[in-house]
Design a protein around this motif. Structure first.
Motif, PDB file in Angstrom:
ATOM      1  N   PHE A   1       0.886  -1.034  -0.163  1.00 56.32           N
ATOM      2  CA  PHE A   1       0.057  -0.036   0.005  1.00 56.32           C
ATOM      3  C   PHE A   1       0.750   1.354   0.204  1.00 56.32           C
ATOM      4  N   LYS A   2       2.164   1.114   0.603  1.00 50.69           N
ATOM      5  CA  LYS A   2       2.979   2.459   0.555  1.00 50.69           C
ATOM      6  C   LYS A   2       3.289   2.578  -1.125  1.00 50.69           C
ATOM      7  N   ALA A   3       3.572   1.470  -1.695  1.00 54.42           N
ATOM      8  CA  ALA A   3       3.929   1.552  -3.256  1.00 54.42           C
ATOM      9  C   ALA A   3       2.756   2.126  -3.793  1.00 54.42           C
ATOM     10  N   THR A   4       1.602   1.565  -3.800  1.00 54.11           N
ATOM     11  CA  THR A   4       0.435   2.192  -4.414  1.00 54.11           C
ATOM     12  C   THR A   4       0.176   3.755  -3.925  1.00 54.11           C
ATOM     13  N   GLN A   5       0.512   3.912  -2.812  1.00 57.93           N
ATOM     14  CA  GLN A   5       0.068   5.491  -2.603  1.00 57.93           C
ATOM     15  C   GLN A   5       0.843   6.334  -3.295  1.00 57.93           C
ATOM     16  N   ARG A   6       2.095   5.807  -3.317  1.00 57.90           N
ATOM     17  CA  ARG A   6       3.083   6.672  -4.650  1.00 57.90           C
ATOM     18  C   ARG A   6       2.474   6.811  -5.786  1.00 57.90           C
ATOM     19  N   VAL A   7       1.929   5.458  -6.334  1.00 59.21           N
ATOM     20  CA  VAL A   7       1.376   5.590  -7.460  1.00 59.21           C
ATOM     21  C   VAL A   7       0.059   6.681  -7.561  1.00 59.21           C
ATOM     22  N   GLY A   8      -0.673   6.396  -6.541  1.00 59.38           N
ATOM     23  CA  GLY A   8      -1.706   7.345  -6.450  1.00 59.38           C
ATOM     24  C   GLY A   8      -1.560   8.939  -6.271  1.00 59.38           C
ATOM     25  N   HIS A   9      -0.319   9.150  -5.825  1.00 64.74           N
ATOM     26  CA  HIS A   9      -0.016  10.502  -5.655  1.00 64.74           C
ATOM     27  C   HIS A   9       0.533  11.030  -7.144  1.00 64.74           C
ATOM     28  N   LEU A  10       1.140  10.172  -7.683  1.00 59.41           N
ATOM     29  CA  LEU A  10       1.681  10.552  -8.943  1.00 59.41           C
ATOM     30  C   LEU A  10       0.324  10.684 -10.033  1.00 59.41           C
ATOM     31  N   LYS A  11      -0.524   9.741  -9.832  1.00 57.17           N
ATOM     32  CA  LYS A  11      -1.657   9.867 -10.993  1.00 57.17           C
ATOM     33  C   LYS A  11      -2.498  10.955 -10.573  1.00 57.17           C
ATOM     34  N   ALA A  12      -2.801  11.412  -9.202  1.00 57.38           N
ATOM     35  CA  ALA A  12      -3.424  12.456  -8.731  1.00 57.38           C
ATOM     36  C   ALA A  12      -2.661  14.072  -9.406  1.00 57.38           C
ATOM     37  N   ARG A  13      -1.502  13.788  -9.152  1.00 57.61           N
ATOM     38  CA  ARG A  13      -0.692  14.973  -9.820  1.00 57.61           C
ATOM     39  C   ARG A  13      -0.684  15.228 -11.392  1.00 57.61           C
ATOM     40  N   HIS A  14      -0.871  14.103 -11.937  1.00 54.13           N
ATOM     41  CA  HIS A  14      -0.782  14.242 -13.549  1.00 54.13           C
ATOM     42  C   HIS A  14      -2.278  13.983 -14.110  1.00 54.13           C
ATOM     43  N   ARG A  15      -3.462  13.861 -13.195  1.00 54.64           N
ATOM     44  CA  ARG A  15      -4.720  13.829 -13.403  1.00 54.64           C
ATOM     45  C   ARG A  15      -4.987  12.562 -14.300  1.00 54.64           C
ATOM     46  N   LEU A  16      -4.159  11.440 -13.947  1.00 55.43           N
ATOM     47  CA  LEU A  16      -4.550  10.126 -14.625  1.00 55.43           C
ATOM     48  C   LEU A  16      -5.655   9.323 -13.693  1.00 55.43           C
ATOM     49  N   PRO A  17      -6.384   8.481 -14.461  1.00 54.48           N
ATOM     50  CA  PRO A  17      -7.520   7.630 -13.897  1.00 54.48           C
ATOM     51  C   PRO A  17      -7.118   6.981 -12.633  1.00 54.48           C
ATOM     52  N   ALA A  18      -7.853   6.692 -11.769  1.00 55.06           N
ATOM     53  CA  ALA A  18      -7.678   5.748 -10.754  1.00 55.06           C
ATOM     54  C   ALA A  18      -7.235   4.228 -11.044  1.00 55.06           C
ATOM     55  N   GLY A  19      -8.080   3.825 -11.897  1.00 52.06           N
ATOM     56  CA  GLY A  19      -7.941   2.294 -12.470  1.00 52.06           C
ATOM     57  C   GLY A  19      -7.089   2.414 -13.659  1.00 52.06           C
ATOM     58  N   ASP A  20      -6.539   1.152 -13.797  1.00 58.04           N
ATOM     59  CA  ASP A  20      -5.925   0.948 -15.290  1.00 58.04           C
ATOM     60  C   ASP A  20      -6.190  -0.361 -15.812  1.00 58.04           C
ATOM     61  N   PRO A  21      -7.242  -0.699 -16.594  1.00 61.50           N
ATOM     62  CA  PRO A  21      -7.608  -2.039 -17.043  1.00 61.50           C
ATOM     63  C   PRO A  21      -6.561  -2.838 -17.620  1.00 61.50           C
ATOM     64  N   GLY A  22      -5.888  -2.248 -18.481  1.00 60.42           N
ATOM     65  CA  GLY A  22      -4.742  -2.739 -19.270  1.00 60.42           C
ATOM     66  C   GLY A  22      -3.938  -3.527 -18.189  1.00 60.42           C
ATOM     67  N   ARG A  23      -3.351  -2.769 -17.410  1.00 60.63           N
ATOM     68  CA  ARG A  23      -2.551  -3.113 -16.337  1.00 60.63           C
ATOM     69  C   ARG A  23      -3.170  -4.132 -15.377  1.00 60.63           C
ATOM     70  N   GLU A  24      -4.397  -4.004 -14.981  1.00 61.25           N
ATOM     71  CA  GLU A  24      -5.252  -4.966 -14.139  1.00 61.25           C
ATOM     72  C   GLU A  24      -5.283  -6.489 -14.874  1.00 61.25           C
ATOM     73  N   LYS A  25      -5.293  -6.549 -16.153  1.00 57.65           N
ATOM     74  CA  LYS A  25      -5.627  -7.738 -17.017  1.00 57.65           C
ATOM     75  C   LYS A  25      -4.303  -8.436 -16.917  1.00 57.65           C
TER      76      LYS A  25
END
Lengths: 146, 146
Positions: free
Chosen positions: B70-94
C-alpha cells in the motif's frame, strides 16, 4: 570488462527492478502493460513503471506466501476432519483479528483493512475445511496420510 | 532470568515459533486461544497449535508485506493525482491477473483464489487512489511532496 563486450548471461547482475523485461521472457507478462501507454508523458510513465515493478515483486511474494498459508491450513483441515472437529474456531479467530489489527497499526496499515483481509482468507479456509471434512466422511482411509 | 523480573522489551530474544507465548507478552495475544480448548485430546491440540504458530508467523509477514504494497500504491496514487490520470488501469489489471494466476499455479495455489485476492486488493487500492485524487483537487500544493 569493456562495455562493448557483454558478459555471459550467468555473469550478469539480476535485472534491476525498474528495467522492463522483454515480452515473452516471463510467460508473456508485460510489466509495462497499461491502458495509459501513449497517453502519458514518458518521464511519468517511467516513474509509474518503477513503482509497479516493486508492486509486482511484492505480489509474487504474496502469492507464494498465501500458497504456504493454505498448505498449513490444509494440515489443520485434515487434523480437524480426522478428529471430527468443527471447521471454524470463533475463539481463535477473535484472537487472530485482535493481533492482526495491532500488527497492522505497527506497520501503518489500516487495521480495518487487515481485519477485512483476514476474514477474506478465513472464509476461504473454512470452505476448504468443509470440503476436506466431506471427503473424509466419504473415504476416511484416504485421509489417514499425513 | 526469574519469571517475576521481566526483561526490557529490547533485550529479549525473539520467541521460538512453536513455543506458546505467555499471555500478556505479545500485546495480550494468546496463540493458544481456541473454542476447542478442553474439548480436544491434548496431543491433537499440541499438533494444532504447532501448525497455528506457523500460520501466525505467515500472517504477520502478510500484514507487513501488504503495508509495503500500500505504500507503493500510495506513491502511484499521488503520481496519478498530480498528473490527473484515472484511478484504475484496466490494461495493467488484466496483465496482473494473468501473471498472478500463472504464479499461483506454480505455487500450487488455486488460480481462481489468486484472482479473487488481487481483485480484493485492487478495489481497496482504487478506493485509496480516488481519495488521494479528491484531496489533491482540494489542495494541490499539499500533494507536491514526493
Amino acid at each position: 570488462m569493456s562495455e562493448t563486450q557483454p558478459a555471459r548471461a550467468e555473469d550478469t547482475d539480476p535485472t534491476p527492478v525498474a528495467e522492463p523485461i522483454p515480452e515473452g521472457d516471463d510467460g508473456g507478462y508485460d510489466p509495462a502493460a497499461s491502458s495509459l501507454q501513449g497517453a502519458v508523458d514518458s518521464a511519468v510513465m517511467r516513474e509509474l513503471l518503477a513503482v509497479r515493478g516493486s508492486i509486482d515483486n511484492i505480489d509474487a511474494t504474496l502469492v507464494y506466501l498465501l500458497a504456504e498459508r493454505f498448505k498449513a491450513t490444509q494440515r489443520v483441515g485434515h487434523l480437524k476432519a480426522r478428529h471430527r472437529l468443527p471447521a471454524g474456531d470463533p475463539g481463535r479467530e477473535k484472537a487472530q483479528i485482535a493481533r492482526l489489527r495491532r500488527l497492522a497499526e505497527e506497520a501503518q496499515l489500516d487495521p480495518a483493512f487487515a481485519e477485512k483481509f483476514l476474514n477474506f482468507i478465513i472464509s476461504e479456509v473454512i470452505r476448504h475445511h468443509e470440503a476436506i471434512s466431506q471427503n473424509h466422511q466419504q473415504d476416511p482411509a484416504r485421509q489417514q496420510r499425513p
